[in-house]
Motif scaffolding. Structure first.
Motif, PDB file in Angstrom:
ATOM      1  N   THR A 109       0.821  -1.210   0.000  1.00 40.87           N
ATOM      2  CA  THR A 109       0.000   0.000   0.000  1.00 40.87           C
ATOM      3  C   THR A 109       0.856   1.262   0.000  1.00 40.87           C
ATOM      4  N   VAL A 110       1.910   1.259   0.812  1.00 43.47           N
ATOM      5  CA  VAL A 110       2.778   2.438   0.909  1.00 43.47           C
ATOM      6  C   VAL A 110       3.447   2.726  -0.429  1.00 43.47           C
ATOM      7  N   ILE A 111       3.991   1.707  -1.070  1.00 39.33           N
ATOM      8  CA  ILE A 111       4.661   1.908  -2.353  1.00 39.33           C
ATOM      9  C   ILE A 111       3.652   2.278  -3.433  1.00 39.33           C
ATOM     10  N   TYR A 112       2.475   1.679  -3.399  1.00 31.99           N
ATOM     11  CA  TYR A 112       1.425   1.983  -4.376  1.00 31.99           C
ATOM     12  C   TYR A 112       0.997   3.446  -4.288  1.00 31.99           C
ATOM     13  N   VAL A 113       0.842   3.949  -3.068  1.00 33.70           N
ATOM     14  CA  VAL A 113       0.459   5.350  -2.871  1.00 33.70           C
ATOM     15  C   VAL A 113       1.640   6.279  -3.133  1.00 33.70           C
ATOM     16  N   GLY A 114       2.834   5.831  -2.751  1.00 34.86           N
ATOM     17  CA  GLY A 114       4.014   6.680  -2.872  1.00 34.86           C
ATOM     18  C   GLY A 114       4.543   6.819  -4.287  1.00 34.86           C
ATOM     19  N   ILE A 115       4.321   5.789  -5.113  1.00 37.43           N
ATOM     20  CA  ILE A 115       4.806   5.835  -6.507  1.00 37.43           C
ATOM     21  C   ILE A 115       3.622   5.552  -7.433  1.00 37.43           C
ATOM     22  N   PRO A 116       2.709   6.509  -7.579  1.00 36.38           N
ATOM     23  CA  PRO A 116       1.492   6.257  -8.358  1.00 36.38           C
ATOM     24  C   PRO A 116       1.739   6.086  -9.851  1.00 36.38           C
TER      25      PRO A 116
END
Length: 213
Positions: A72-79
């Motif tokens: 989730t963090v990477i998905y939100v952080g690197i859209p």
């Protein structure tokens, strides 16, 4: 709710399409985990503290936090990065932390005289590792590596939180669109079982075979 064979045959192609994504994530993620885990295990064995301390902390942090949170963090952080790529990279790095521990145990299991013989023969570092240490270490950890790959395969449904339509996500979407969840999720579970059980059996036989040497 009664079982519907018409629904079963209708959902099966949808699940098999999702299974292709599940298999793709598992294969590429496993390659990342196996390779990265080995590199990190060797680096940590070097004892060069400016590198080993932060790397050890990073891998411990990754291993100690839930996979779904990391996704989730990477998905939100690197859209800008495609969800499938995020899933493959994150799950590969996540399991590399477990692979590195398996490798470390295998390296530690190499008898001390083997290390001493390398020193006595003045073998270069690359020959020591490639010709002597790693062949013995990897043979000892093959079953553990295989178990980690099976665990990764069963963790691929977590990728649904970042909209990757793997098999379980495909079952969920089909169920919500057609109000038929039982057939979709039952078949998904059976496909997981059909794919992972033979591998588990082979790993047990391989472990028994390696134990004789």
């Amino acid at each position: 709710m009664n079982w519907s064979w018409d629904t079963t045959w209708d959902v099966l192609p949808v699940l098999l399409q999702g299974f292709k994504i599940t298999l793709l994530v598992t294969v590429i993620g496993s390659a990342i985990a196996v390779a990265l885990g080995l590199v990190v295990a060797v680096i940590l064995r070097s004892g060069f503290r400016p590198v080993t301390y932060p790397l050890s902390f990073l891998f411990t942090f990754i291993r100690s936090t839930p996979l779904v949170v990391q996704l989730t963090v990477i998905y939100v952080g690197i859209p800008t990065l495609k969800p499938l790529y995020i899933g493959i990279i994150v799950i590969g790095i996540h399991y590399a932390t477990y692979m590195s521990e398996s490798y470390r145990a295998g390296i530690d299991s190499v008898p001390i005289p083997q290390w001493e013989a390398c020193t006595a023969l003045s073998l270069p570092a690359h020959r020591k590792w490639i010709d002597v240490i790693l062949p013995q270490a990897i043979r000892n950890v093959v079953p553990a590596l295989g178990n980690n790959i099976v665990a990764m395969f069963k963790d691929t449904p977590f990728l649904s939180v970042i909209t990757v339509t793997e098999m379980v996500r495909a079952a969920q979407v089909y169920g919500s669109d057609n109000f038929r969840y039982m057939e979709a999720f039952t078949l998904a579970g059976l496909i997981f079982l059909a794919a992972s059980y033979p591998v588990s059996v082979l790993l047990r036989r391989l472990e028994a075979h390696l134990a004789r040497y």
